[in-house]
Motif scaffolding. Structure first.
Motif, PDB file in Angstrom:
ATOM      1  N   UNK A   1       0.791  -1.213   0.000  1.00  0.00           N
ATOM      2  CA  UNK A   1       0.000   0.000   0.000  1.00  0.00           C
ATOM      3  C   UNK A   1       0.829   1.272   0.000  1.00  0.00           C
ATOM      4  N   UNK A   2       0.293   2.307  -0.656  1.00  0.00           N
ATOM      5  CA  UNK A   2       0.890   3.641  -0.670  1.00  0.00           C
ATOM      6  C   UNK A   2      -0.224   4.662  -0.803  1.00  0.00           C
ATOM      7  N   UNK A   3       0.017   5.854  -0.271  1.00  0.00           N
ATOM      8  CA  UNK A   3      -0.936   6.956  -0.397  1.00  0.00           C
ATOM      9  C   UNK A   3      -0.471   7.870  -1.517  1.00  0.00           C
ATOM     10  N   UNK A   4      -1.410   8.243  -2.387  1.00  0.00           N
ATOM     11  CA  UNK A   4      -1.109   9.098  -3.537  1.00  0.00           C
ATOM     12  C   UNK A   4      -1.838  10.424  -3.367  1.00  0.00           C
ATOM     13  N   UNK A   5      -1.089  11.517  -3.329  1.00  0.00           N
ATOM     14  CA  UNK A   5      -1.666  12.858  -3.234  1.00  0.00           C
ATOM     15  C   UNK A   5      -1.422  13.604  -4.545  1.00  0.00           C
ATOM     16  N   UNK A   6      -2.413  14.399  -4.932  1.00  0.00           N
ATOM     17  CA  UNK A   6      -2.229  15.298  -6.061  1.00  0.00           C
ATOM     18  C   UNK A   6      -2.421  14.677  -7.426  1.00  0.00           C
ATOM     19  N   UNK A   7      -3.036  13.504  -7.492  1.00  0.00           N
ATOM     20  CA  UNK A   7      -3.264  12.867  -8.792  1.00  0.00           C
ATOM     21  C   UNK A   7      -4.511  13.447  -9.451  1.00  0.00           C
ATOM     22  N   UNK A   8      -4.529  13.375 -10.758  1.00  0.00           N
ATOM     23  CA  UNK A   8      -5.713  13.771 -11.520  1.00  0.00           C
ATOM     24  C   UNK A   8      -6.516  12.502 -11.793  1.00  0.00           C
ATOM     25  N   UNK A   9      -7.623  12.308 -11.064  1.00  0.00           N
ATOM     26  CA  UNK A   9      -8.372  11.062 -11.192  1.00  0.00           C
ATOM     27  C   UNK A   9      -9.487  11.212 -12.226  1.00  0.00           C
TER      28      UNK A   9
ATOM     29  N   UNK B   1       1.027  -2.586  -4.870  1.00  0.00           N
ATOM     30  CA  UNK B   1      -0.179  -3.419  -5.064  1.00  0.00           C
ATOM     31  C   UNK B   1      -1.487  -2.726  -4.693  1.00  0.00           C
ATOM     32  N   UNK B   2      -1.458  -1.798  -3.766  1.00  0.00           N
ATOM     33  CA  UNK B   2      -2.653  -1.047  -3.351  1.00  0.00           C
ATOM     34  C   UNK B   2      -2.281   0.430  -3.252  1.00  0.00           C
ATOM     35  N   UNK B   3      -3.065   1.296  -3.931  1.00  0.00           N
ATOM     36  CA  UNK B   3      -2.826   2.742  -3.893  1.00  0.00           C
ATOM     37  C   UNK B   3      -4.066   3.439  -3.345  1.00  0.00           C
ATOM     38  N   UNK B   4      -3.860   4.371  -2.417  1.00  0.00           N
ATOM     39  CA  UNK B   4      -4.941   5.144  -1.811  1.00  0.00           C
ATOM     40  C   UNK B   4      -4.836   6.581  -2.315  1.00  0.00           C
ATOM     41  N   UNK B   5      -5.777   7.012  -3.145  1.00  0.00           N
ATOM     42  CA  UNK B   5      -5.758   8.362  -3.708  1.00  0.00           C
ATOM     43  C   UNK B   5      -6.516   9.308  -2.783  1.00  0.00           C
ATOM     44  N   UNK B   6      -5.827  10.417  -2.398  1.00  0.00           N
ATOM     45  CA  UNK B   6      -6.419  11.435  -1.555  1.00  0.00           C
ATOM     46  C   UNK B   6      -6.026  12.824  -2.079  1.00  0.00           C
ATOM     47  N   UNK B   7      -6.768  13.839  -1.652  1.00  0.00           N
ATOM     48  CA  UNK B   7      -6.414  15.204  -2.011  1.00  0.00           C
ATOM     49  C   UNK B   7      -6.730  15.562  -3.445  1.00  0.00           C
ATOM     50  N   UNK B   8      -7.753  14.927  -4.003  1.00  0.00           N
ATOM     51  CA  UNK B   8      -8.144  15.211  -5.389  1.00  0.00           C
ATOM     52  C   UNK B   8      -9.587  15.705  -5.397  1.00  0.00           C
ATOM     53  N   UNK B   9      -9.997  16.295  -6.491  1.00  0.00           N
ATOM     54  CA  UNK B   9     -11.396  16.678  -6.654  1.00  0.00           C
ATOM     55  C   UNK B   9     -12.230  15.430  -6.886  1.00  0.00           C
ATOM     56  N   UNK B  10     -13.423  15.392  -6.301  1.00  0.00           N
ATOM     57  CA  UNK B  10     -14.300  14.236  -6.471  1.00  0.00           C
ATOM     58  C   UNK B  10     -14.704  14.100  -7.937  1.00  0.00           C
TER      59      UNK B  10
END
Length: 299
Positions: free
Chosen positions: A12-20, A40-49
């Motif tokens: 697992x890793x946390x991803x900030x600032x991605x364009x989802x 293997x697991x990425x947690x996306x945070x800090x993006x627009x819904x």
């Protein structure tokens, strides 16, 4: 975009600032694939819904998104989006699932064209923090086995089937057993509620091999007698949930979790049924249905 491994977690890793959305540039696309193959697991945070359309477009950058085939439980305008929820409106469930434990599985293992990547977004989560999603690394299970054990597992085939109780929610024309054979070009993305796959899968991108079984959808090893099949599956599945191989994700509203469906299995912790939980999910599948099954026997 920043990718930070989760401290103390096996994966697992946390991803900030991605364009989802589907508009991400190639540099971000390549960085996400590299991080996924490593963690293997990425947690996306800090993006627009993202909107439903943007959520679908983001998933489609990482493979074909099939329709769920569900007659209820999917998004009313986008059948590719699964709604996961314990809630009811006007006496009818708005999605699939409930507040209870959901056993270990990987999505679409019961179809000939299996899942490649999963995307799950938290719309509403229990205020208690319950309903965590657990992810266990099945590449590490394969890699922990002896060469003799690996060689044996490469000789086995496994039947996967949609769990009992869900058959009536799948469109009738998509039901039945469909397995890979010489006519793979005729297999449609949504085909089948039962299939047979090799026990060992191989990630076409990385070459890593995984033990492709689960508690929820794996029915039996077809090359063994029922008792011997059950015994071996139970022994292998004791791996699931062991802390050194598992990441437990506590959801925050807006989280999007992306994970490797071929090399992990996942489960859901129970939560208070009086609380609300609403999730959006899409799943990409492999373009080549035979791709994950080009597994070379262990030397």
């Amino acid at each position: 975009m920043d990718v930070t491994p989760i401290p103390g977690a096996a994966l697992g890793a946390v991803v900030h600032g991605a364009q989802v959305t589907g508009d991400m540039d190639k540099a971000q696309y390549d960085e996400i694939w590299a991080a996924l193959d490593t963690r293997l697991v990425l947690v996306f945070r800090g993006h627009e819904t993202p909107t439903d359309e943007e959520f679908l477009a983001f998933g489609r950058r990482f493979g074909y998104i099939p329709k769920t085939g569900l007659t209820s439980g999917a998004h009313p305008d986008h059948n590719e989006i699964l709604i996961v929820s314990n809630l009811e409106e006007d006496g009818r469930k708005i999605g699939v699932g409930d507040a209870g434990w959901m056993g270990w599985h990987t999505d679409y293992s019961f179809r000939p064209r299996v899942a490649q990547v999963g995307f799950l977004e938290a719309v509403e989560v229990p205020s208690s923090g319950g309903g965590e999603t657990l992810f266990t690394d099945m590449y590490s299970l394969y890699e922990s086995l002896s060469s003799e054990e690996r060689r044996l597992l490469h000789t086995y085939r496994v039947r996967h089937a949609l769990r009992t109780g869900y058959e009536e929610t799948i469109e009738e024309e998509l039901q039945g057993e469909v397995s890979l054979d010489e006519s793979t070009a005729q297999i449609q993305p949504e085909d089948g509620t039962s299939t047979i796959h090799p026990l060992i899968a191989r990630n076409p991108r990385t070459g890593r091999q995984s033990v492709y079984i689960s508690t929820l959808n794996t029915k039996r090893i077809v090359d063994l007698a029922p008792d011997a099949s059950r015994k071996l599956l139970d022994e292998l599945l004791t791996h699931a949930g062991k802390p050194r191989y598992t990441y437990a994700h506590t959801w925050q509203p807006g989280d999007i979790v992306m994970w490797d469906q071929l090399g992990t299995i996942h489960a859901k912790q129970a939560f208070d049924p009086a609380e609300r939980r609403i999730m959006r999910q899409v799943v990409s599948i492999f373009d080549d249905p035979t791709g994950p099954w080009r597994a070379e026997a262990a030397a």
